[in-house]
Design a protein around this motif. Sequence first.
Motif, mmCIF file in Angstrom:
data_model
loop_
_atom_site.group_PDB
_atom_site.id
_atom_site.type_symbol
_atom_site.label_atom_id
_atom_site.label_comp_id
_atom_site.label_asym_id
_atom_site.label_seq_id
_atom_site.Cartn_x
_atom_site.Cartn_y
_atom_site.Cartn_z
ATOM 1 N N GLU A 79 0.842 -1.199 0.000
ATOM 2 C CA GLU A 79 0.000 0.000 0.000
ATOM 3 C C GLU A 79 0.873 1.243 0.000
ATOM 4 O O GLU A 79 1.710 1.415 0.881
ATOM 5 N N CYS A 80 0.659 2.095 -0.993
ATOM 6 C CA CYS A 80 1.493 3.286 -1.100
ATOM 7 C C CYS A 80 1.106 4.325 -0.057
ATOM 8 O O CYS A 80 -0.033 4.374 0.397
ATOM 9 N N LYS A 81 2.075 5.135 0.318
ATOM 10 C CA LYS A 81 1.823 6.240 1.250
ATOM 11 C C LYS A 81 1.155 7.383 0.513
ATOM 12 O O LYS A 81 0.290 8.052 1.051
ATOM 13 N N ASP A 82 1.599 7.627 -0.714
ATOM 14 C CA ASP A 82 1.021 8.705 -1.518
ATOM 15 C C ASP A 82 1.419 8.515 -2.975
ATOM 16 O O ASP A 82 2.314 7.731 -3.285
ATOM 17 N N VAL A 83 0.745 9.245 -3.825
ATOM 18 C CA VAL A 83 1.007 9.215 -5.256
ATOM 19 C C VAL A 83 1.209 10.647 -5.725
ATOM 20 O O VAL A 83 0.427 11.531 -5.388
ATOM 21 N N ILE A 84 2.264 10.861 -6.481
ATOM 22 C CA ILE A 84 2.496 12.157 -7.107
ATOM 23 C C ILE A 84 2.166 11.972 -8.577
ATOM 24 O O ILE A 84 2.873 11.252 -9.296
ATOM 25 N N GLY A 85 1.081 12.581 -9.014
ATOM 26 C CA GLY A 85 0.696 12.493 -10.416
ATOM 27 C C GLY A 85 1.641 13.336 -11.260
ATOM 28 O O GLY A 85 1.840 14.520 -10.977
ATOM 29 N N LEU A 86 2.247 12.735 -12.266
ATOM 30 C CA LEU A 86 3.207 13.467 -13.083
ATOM 31 C C LEU A 86 2.539 14.563 -13.903
ATOM 32 O O LEU A 86 3.204 15.505 -14.336
ATOM 33 N N ALA A 87 1.236 14.487 -14.083
ATOM 34 C CA ALA A 87 0.509 15.557 -14.774
ATOM 35 C C ALA A 87 0.524 16.849 -13.954
ATOM 36 O O ALA A 87 0.385 17.939 -14.503
#
Length: 179
Positions: free
Chosen positions: A114-122
Amino acid sequence: MHRLKTSSLLVSTAPHHRRSLGAYLQEGPVGSTLSLSLDSDQSSGSTASGSRQAARCSTSTLYSQFQTAESENRSYEGTLYKKGAFMKPWKPRWFVLDKTKHQLRYYDHRVDTECKDVIGLAEVEAVAPGTPTMGAPKTVDEKAFFDVKTTRRVYNFSAQDVPSAQQWVDRIQSCLSDA
């Protein structure tokens, strides 16, 4: 002969229930039907920011339950130090640059699912050299720091060494130019 609802049959015969981010995934033996039912009870006490974080990770979490980590589209991965937001310390995190999903995910540890967070490259506006701040890892060269500026915030990163930092910067910028 009585007719049973398919969902009732699946719930009653499924050997396991897994609760994941407000959804129940019912699992059976290999080849059996899977059913997804949403949980409307939001009594977990999560904060609004926790809900947003869960929403950002929910797609990748649900997706990862049907694929192994080895089969995911992981363009590049490794450990980076990340400066926490708002006076939080630098911590090592496992990062996965996913060119297909166009995102940079991070985890506490390499083995986490489970990821801590996601940084959307957009959302990324710039990737630039960074500078060490208070509490930065002391064993890291000053030129191994870089920043990723998004529409929401500036993320401060450090690799173990200058070549690793340059590799991360190049790979992230490559993903940005491919979009």
